[in-house]
Design a protein around this motif. Sequence first.
Motif, PDB file in Angstrom:
ATOM      1  N   HIS A   1       0.821  -1.211   0.000  1.00  0.00           N
ATOM      2  CA  HIS A   1       0.000   0.000   0.000  1.00  0.00           C
ATOM      3  C   HIS A   1       0.857   1.263   0.000  1.00  0.00           C
ATOM      4  O   HIS A   1       2.068   1.208  -0.135  1.00  0.00           O
ATOM      5  N   GLN A   2       0.196   2.374   0.183  1.00  0.00           N
ATOM      6  CA  GLN A   2       0.798   3.689   0.005  1.00  0.00           C
ATOM      7  C   GLN A   2       2.160   3.838   0.681  1.00  0.00           C
ATOM      8  O   GLN A   2       2.337   3.448   1.827  1.00  0.00           O
TER       9      GLN A   2
ATOM     10  N   GLY B   1       3.472   6.363   1.886  1.00  0.00           N
ATOM     11  CA  GLY B   1       3.445   7.265   3.017  1.00  0.00           C
ATOM     12  C   GLY B   1       3.115   6.589   4.336  1.00  0.00           C
ATOM     13  O   GLY B   1       3.219   7.214   5.399  1.00  0.00           O
ATOM     14  N   ARG B   2       2.724   5.308   4.294  1.00  0.00           N
ATOM     15  CA  ARG B   2       2.356   4.594   5.517  1.00  0.00           C
ATOM     16  C   ARG B   2       3.542   3.810   6.056  1.00  0.00           C
ATOM     17  O   ARG B   2       4.129   2.970   5.360  1.00  0.00           O
TER      18      ARG B   2
ATOM     19  N   TYR C   1       3.884  -0.148   5.807  1.00  0.00           N
ATOM     20  CA  TYR C   1       4.290  -0.773   4.552  1.00  0.00           C
ATOM     21  C   TYR C   1       5.743  -0.470   4.200  1.00  0.00           C
ATOM     22  O   TYR C   1       6.412  -1.286   3.555  1.00  0.00           O
TER      23      TYR C   1
ATOM     24  N   PHE D   1       4.697   0.401  -4.392  1.00  0.00           N
ATOM     25  CA  PHE D   1       3.740   0.953  -3.437  1.00  0.00           C
ATOM     26  C   PHE D   1       2.604   1.589  -4.225  1.00  0.00           C
ATOM     27  O   PHE D   1       2.847   2.438  -5.086  1.00  0.00           O
TER      28      PHE D   1
ATOM     29  N   ASP E   1      -0.625   3.913  -4.545  1.00  0.00           N
ATOM     30  CA  ASP E   1      -1.483   4.958  -3.991  1.00  0.00           C
ATOM     31  C   ASP E   1      -2.935   4.699  -4.375  1.00  0.00           C
ATOM     32  O   ASP E   1      -3.846   4.943  -3.586  1.00  0.00           O
ATOM     33  N   ASP E   2      -3.131   4.207  -5.591  1.00  0.00           N
ATOM     34  CA  ASP E   2      -4.470   3.880  -6.076  1.00  0.00           C
ATOM     35  C   ASP E   2      -4.782   2.435  -5.692  1.00  0.00           C
ATOM     36  O   ASP E   2      -4.253   1.501  -6.286  1.00  0.00           O
ATOM     37  N   LEU E   3      -5.635   2.260  -4.687  1.00  0.00           N
ATOM     38  CA  LEU E   3      -5.962   0.918  -4.192  1.00  0.00           C
ATOM     39  C   LEU E   3      -7.250   0.370  -4.791  1.00  0.00           C
ATOM     40  O   LEU E   3      -7.810  -0.606  -4.281  1.00  0.00           O
TER      41      LEU E   3
ATOM     42  N   GLU F   1      -8.743   3.274   4.854  1.00  0.00           N
ATOM     43  CA  GLU F   1      -7.284   3.181   5.000  1.00  0.00           C
ATOM     44  C   GLU F   1      -6.605   4.547   4.957  1.00  0.00           C
ATOM     45  O   GLU F   1      -5.435   4.659   4.600  1.00  0.00           O
ATOM     46  N   SER F   2      -7.324   5.594   5.330  1.00  0.00           N
ATOM     47  CA  SER F   2      -6.804   6.963   5.269  1.00  0.00           C
ATOM     48  C   SER F   2      -6.706   7.540   6.673  1.00  0.00           C
ATOM     49  O   SER F   2      -7.683   7.523   7.434  1.00  0.00           O
TER      50      SER F   2
END
Length: 345
Positions: free
Chosen positions: A74-75, A77-78, A81, A106, A108-110, A234-235
């Motif tokens: 995933h992103q 920025g997390r 991950y 990684f 960003d668009d999930l 998830e934000s």
Amino acid sequence: MDQNKRPTIRDVAAEANVSVATVNRVLSGSGAVRQGMRERVRLAAEQIGFYGMGALRSRVAAARPRYRFGFLLHQPGRAFYRNMAEALRLATEAVPDCEIELRTEFLDDLSPQNVASRMLALGAECDAVGVVAAVHPLVTQAVDTLHARNVPVFALISQISATGHARYIGLDNWKVGRTAAWVFEHVCRAPGKLGILVGNHRYRCQEMNESGFRSYFREHAPGFTLLEPLLTFESSAIAQEMTEKLLNENPDLSGLYVAGGGITGTIAALRSTGRAGSLVVVGYELMESTRSALLDGTLTFIISHPLARIAQETLAGMIRAVSTPNEGGNFTNILPFEIYTRENI
């Protein structure tokens, strides 16, 4: 061996306890020697200072199996991950007897469309694919397509396929949810309202977390009131907004269960509203942000994935699946979870 004499092939053979013919086969790059034996000869040669170490190392390295494994996380920025990617990198460096190239993306668009598309693209370039994804028909179709192409797929953290075509490496999320519920029963001063934040119900791990959570209360602590879960997608920003909503609408809230992504937003909301430390909060993953929240009392209890172990088991499973594709067997690997409070970090 005479210390003044330059070590010979015979000396290497004696040190490794193998025949001279075996050492010669390793030096010539013959395929008739097992990789473990090659490494044994290499170590023996290094031990005695064999003059042909350069050639020996290159022959042993050239004979090692080479794999390319792809991972969709995933992103970026997390922190969780990023930590997972680092665990995979370190585990790759520690794997003996083979060379592994990692391809880590990684997302960003999930969206299911993007996840499925990237799975197929990565599967076209890699020997095996690992992915963290929500359950969706498009993702399942991508798993089945890669399976038909003999590209093994490994679901990390959350299961994604009921067909068994995607091997799962992660936690028993039913137990995770029930463990979280046990904390509330035993730490809350009295039964009360509990808020629940879920990232996305399509993540099977989160759905099972919530199911296990509710089952425990039905069985052991029916006096608690469990509010309907609010979605964070998830934000962290949405998690902060949803936490503030829960606190505003339920001033008598006793606890909060963060069963999905966005815990940094929850921590921010608890601190900004002055509610940090006034209610029991259970969340996931020991990171810098959650560590500090445990220490100052914003969080009560953390349940965490053993990332190093997940990385090791995933790579071992991928190597096994690629090197022995006809072996079959169950690649599901349930690992124990880690538990943290402010007293044991």
